[in-house]
Design a protein around this motif. Sequence first.
Motif, PDB file in Angstrom:
ATOM      1  N   PRO A  45       0.827  -1.209   0.000  1.00 38.08           N
ATOM      2  CA  PRO A  45       0.000   0.000   0.000  1.00 38.08           C
ATOM      3  C   PRO A  45       0.861   1.258   0.000  1.00 38.08           C
ATOM      4  CG  PRO A  45       0.075  -0.978   2.201  1.00 38.08           C
ATOM      5  CD  PRO A  45       0.756  -1.944   1.277  1.00 38.08           C
ATOM      6  N   PHE A  46       0.443   2.268  -0.747  1.00 34.95           N
ATOM      7  CA  PHE A  46       1.082   3.582  -0.657  1.00 34.95           C
ATOM      8  C   PHE A  46       0.950   4.100   0.766  1.00 34.95           C
ATOM      9  CE2 PHE A  46       0.173   8.168  -0.436  1.00 34.95           C
ATOM     10  CZ  PHE A  46       1.422   8.665  -0.798  1.00 34.95           C
ATOM     11  N   THR A  99      -4.766  -4.044  -1.514  1.00 36.12           N
ATOM     12  CA  THR A  99      -3.445  -4.658  -1.675  1.00 36.12           C
ATOM     13  C   THR A  99      -3.536  -6.168  -1.576  1.00 36.12           C
ATOM     14  OG1 THR A  99      -2.385  -2.692  -0.712  1.00 36.12           O
ATOM     15  CG2 THR A  99      -1.082  -4.723  -0.805  1.00 36.12           C
ATOM     16  N   LEU A 100      -4.271  -6.665  -0.599  1.00 33.18           N
ATOM     17  CA  LEU A 100      -4.420  -8.112  -0.426  1.00 33.18           C
ATOM     18  C   LEU A 100      -5.167  -8.715  -1.619  1.00 33.18           C
ATOM     19  CD1 LEU A 100      -5.361  -8.180   3.363  1.00 33.18           C
ATOM     20  CD2 LEU A 100      -3.182  -8.888   2.353  1.00 33.18           C
ATOM     21  N   ALA A 122       5.243 -10.474   1.008  1.00 30.12           N
ATOM     22  CA  ALA A 122       4.391  -9.738   1.935  1.00 30.12           C
ATOM     23  C   ALA A 122       5.268  -8.606   2.449  1.00 30.12           C
ATOM     24  CB  ALA A 122       3.922 -10.643   3.075  1.00 30.12           C
ATOM     25  N   THR A 123       5.072  -7.405   1.930  1.00 35.67           N
ATOM     26  CA  THR A 123       6.043  -6.327   2.054  1.00 35.67           C
ATOM     27  C   THR A 123       6.028  -5.645   3.421  1.00 35.67           C
ATOM     28  OG1 THR A 123       4.456  -4.753   1.132  1.00 35.67           O
ATOM     29  CG2 THR A 123       5.964  -5.835  -0.421  1.00 35.67           C
ATOM     30  N   THR A 124       7.109  -4.900   3.659  1.00 36.86           N
ATOM     31  CA  THR A 124       7.217  -4.110   4.879  1.00 36.86           C
ATOM     32  C   THR A 124       6.081  -3.101   4.977  1.00 36.86           C
ATOM     33  OG1 THR A 124       9.618  -4.338   4.829  1.00 36.86           O
ATOM     34  CG2 THR A 124       8.736  -2.574   6.192  1.00 36.86           C
ATOM     35  N   ASP A 164      -0.718  -2.680   8.818  1.00 41.18           N
ATOM     36  CA  ASP A 164      -1.550  -3.631   9.564  1.00 41.18           C
ATOM     37  C   ASP A 164      -0.627  -4.503  10.400  1.00 41.18           C
ATOM     38  OD1 ASP A 164      -3.012  -6.073  10.259  1.00 41.18           O
ATOM     39  OD2 ASP A 164      -4.522  -5.461   8.791  1.00 41.18           O
ATOM     40  N   PRO A 165      -0.844  -4.594  11.719  1.00 41.11           N
ATOM     41  CA  PRO A 165       0.049  -5.402  12.564  1.00 41.11           C
ATOM     42  C   PRO A 165       0.102  -6.865  12.158  1.00 41.11           C
ATOM     43  CG  PRO A 165      -1.923  -4.736  13.780  1.00 41.11           C
ATOM     44  CD  PRO A 165      -1.908  -3.950  12.508  1.00 41.11           C
ATOM     45  N   PHE A 166      -0.917  -7.336  11.452  1.00 43.71           N
ATOM     46  CA  PHE A 166      -0.922  -8.703  10.941  1.00 43.71           C
ATOM     47  C   PHE A 166      -0.814  -8.717   9.414  1.00 43.71           C
ATOM     48  CE2 PHE A 166      -3.158  -8.872  15.007  1.00 43.71           C
ATOM     49  CZ  PHE A 166      -2.409  -9.852  15.662  1.00 43.71           C
ATOM     50  N   GLY A 167      -0.281  -7.628   8.854  1.00 36.83           N
ATOM     51  CA  GLY A 167      -0.209  -7.502   7.406  1.00 36.83           C
ATOM     52  C   GLY A 167       0.606  -8.581   6.744  1.00 36.83           C
TER      53      GLY A 167
END
Length: 346
Positions: free
Chosen positions: A231-232, A251-252, A269-271, A277-280
């Motif tokens: 995500p931007f 994004t997902l 699964a990017t930084t 999201d803490p579970f991103g």
Amino acid sequence: MFEIIDRLAQESNLKDGEFISLLDCNDTRVNEYLTKTARRVCDANYGKRIFIRGLIEISSYCKNNCYYCGIRGGNRKAERYRLTKEDILSCCDHGYELGFRTFVLQGGEDGYYTDEVICDIIREIKRRYPDCAVTLSLGERGEESFRKMYEAGADRYLLRHETANPIHYSKLHPKEMSLDYRKKCLFDLKKIGYQTGCGIMVGSPFQTTENILEDIRFMQELKPHMIGIGPFIHHRDTPFGEYADGSVELTLRLLSILRLVFPKVLLPATTALGTKDPFGREKGILAGANVVMPNLSPVDTRKKYSLYENKICTDSEAAENLADLRKRINAIGYEIAIDRGDSLWT
């Protein structure tokens, strides 16, 4: 919509309108089915293995002035640093002990890192660790420069195209930068023999669903080995400092779509996803991603490599907390793979 997803999984392609409908779909049941389908396809190709990359952010200097980036050359508030050869090798030494078998050298377009300097670093990494892959993410360079680094031992190159639409590109970059040249760099990298990665920011300013469709079509033309999307996220000291951040949900959704279009691609699964999201990271993996990139950079430089606001650079994103990351990945039914993790896409 379920039929469209099934057909995408079988044929790895859709009509333009179908892609747009899927990208714009906010139906929870449809998106859950999309996620499960993408995860099934990824598992069929890569199993329950998630590849780790040791990220080494070598320089926060950059000659460019991309409007979205916190280390843009015109940001006088940015904290600048660059790592020496010895600094970089120390990061690799530490990373190898932790189990990393790919090192990613990422930085702004910093003229200090000439071909000679970078090739010397690459050769030494490969001499010390011949079983490891070296990935570069150093921006645009000439074809001859790319070739020299490849011949020195570099295996992969990441260069986000950011958008395949020239009008959109001009809204994100100063006039000195060219989408045509960015695309040329990507095709040069593939021609030379690199495992090549491209990608976009989801929800970047002025982006439309049609722009994302153009990105998918460009990727189908390029056939990348890796695709990095996230995500931007705005940075307060840029021209886009007041713009809203991109959507985690979109994004997902795009991660899952890309997994079905490119079943064998390496998909991080990017930084940025983990920052929003803490579970991103976990959500990204469950949506079809199969790569995570913990930070191996020296602790005192991590916050200086500030591409966007609140970038995570400690806790489980940091390589020192690999054990915690392993637990989190195990908790969703996956395991960290200790190998180079090459793309199955040829």
